[in-house]
Design an enzyme around this catalytic site. Structure first.
Site: not given
Ligand code: PXP
Length: 258
Positions: A12, A15, A48, A50, A54, A75, A106, A156, A199
């Site tokens: 992901n 960030h 994602h 959003r 952001r 996402e 989330t 998931e 997550h």
């Molecule tokens: N899976 C989903 C559905 C999420 O919303 C997120 C956070 O955006 C993640 C995985 C990844 O989580 P993390 O950034 O804490 O590794």
């Protein structure tokens, strides 16, 4: 490792965009991070979009779809606006997530019971367009039943509560949360749902969750991007891949021989 036992890693890149947006401008570029992640062994890229934009922006999602050669997991909240963007973008997969503007990330799984009818419409519409839909849910039996009824091929599981318990050294709570994940994965995969998890995962928790052989994919962002500050993104991803492979090797040794 190959066949159904292979555990995919979705990286992901949200960030990287968070960091870019902190300054305005164009650096660091989340699409560059996606290319590097793939070179380092990611099996797909997750981002994602959003509602408040952001981190990832519309143009990032369009560029990810255009430029990356591995599956894109989009996402999004199940809103009309997001569905329209997803139908336009045609990612490999959409992971439907709940979204509150005030949350930092989330915070919980989708309300698949209260939102059942709406989620079913969205899942069907995306499915007809060839997009594989996953529902981001709490590891509960009720949520699995509702997900099946909605018709999504993938769930998931939200690993946040388990990771949080471990981070706070709450071992009993952590054991309870992990037991929930374990039970739900067995049930869901037995009912034909593909199981993903994500997550709050780090090297240790990714290794542990990889030991559940029915899990097909982990989606990991925040920890990897943080780790990249110290070791570089490629090294962080390679280390994550190794942790997942070690965990998966334990899975082969346990459940297949019971
Ligand atoms: N899976 C989903 C559905 C999420 O919303 C997120 C956070 O955006 C993640 C995985 C990844 O989580 P993390 O950034 O804490 O590794």
């Amino acid at each position: 490792m190959e066949g159904s036992r292979y555990l995919r890693l979705g990286v992901n890149v949200d960030h990287v965009a968070t960091l870019r947006n902190a300054r305005g401008g164009v650096f660091p570029d989340p699409v560059r991070a996606a290319h590097l992640a793939i070179e380092a062994g990611a099996d797909g890229i997750t981002a994602h979009l959003r509602e408040d934009r952001r981190h990832i922006r519309d143009e990032d999602m369009a560029r990810l779809k255009r430029e990356i050669l591995k599956p894109l997991n989009f996402e999004m909240a199940a809103t009309d606006d997001m569905v329209a963007i997803a139908l336009d973008t045609r990612p490999h997969a959409c992971c439907l997530v709940p979204e509150k503007r005030s949350e930092r990330t989330t915070e919980g799984g989708l309300d698949v019971i209260g939102g059942h009818d709406h989620l079913k419409i969205v899942t069907t519409e995306l499915g007809k367009a060839g997009v594989r839909v996953s529902l981001f849910i709490e590891p509960s039996l009720e949520a699995v039943q509702a997900s099946r009824s909605i018709g999504a091929p993938v769930i998931e599981l939200h690993t946040g509560a388990w990771c949080d318990a471990l981070a706070h050294h709450q071992s009993e709570r952590a054991a309870r949360e992990f037991a929930r994940i374990n039970t739900v994965v067995t049930l869901a995969s037995g009912q034909g749902l593909e199981c993903h998890a994500g997550h709050g995962l780090d090297f240790a928790t990714a290794k542990t969750v990889a030991s559940l052989p029915e899990i097909a994919e982990l989606n990991i962002g925040h920890f990897l991007i943080g780790e990249a500050v110290f070791t570089g993104l490629k090294a962080a991803i390679a280390k994550m891949r190794a942790a997942m492979d070690e965990g998966r090797a334990l899975a082969t040794g346990s459940r297949t021989h019971v």
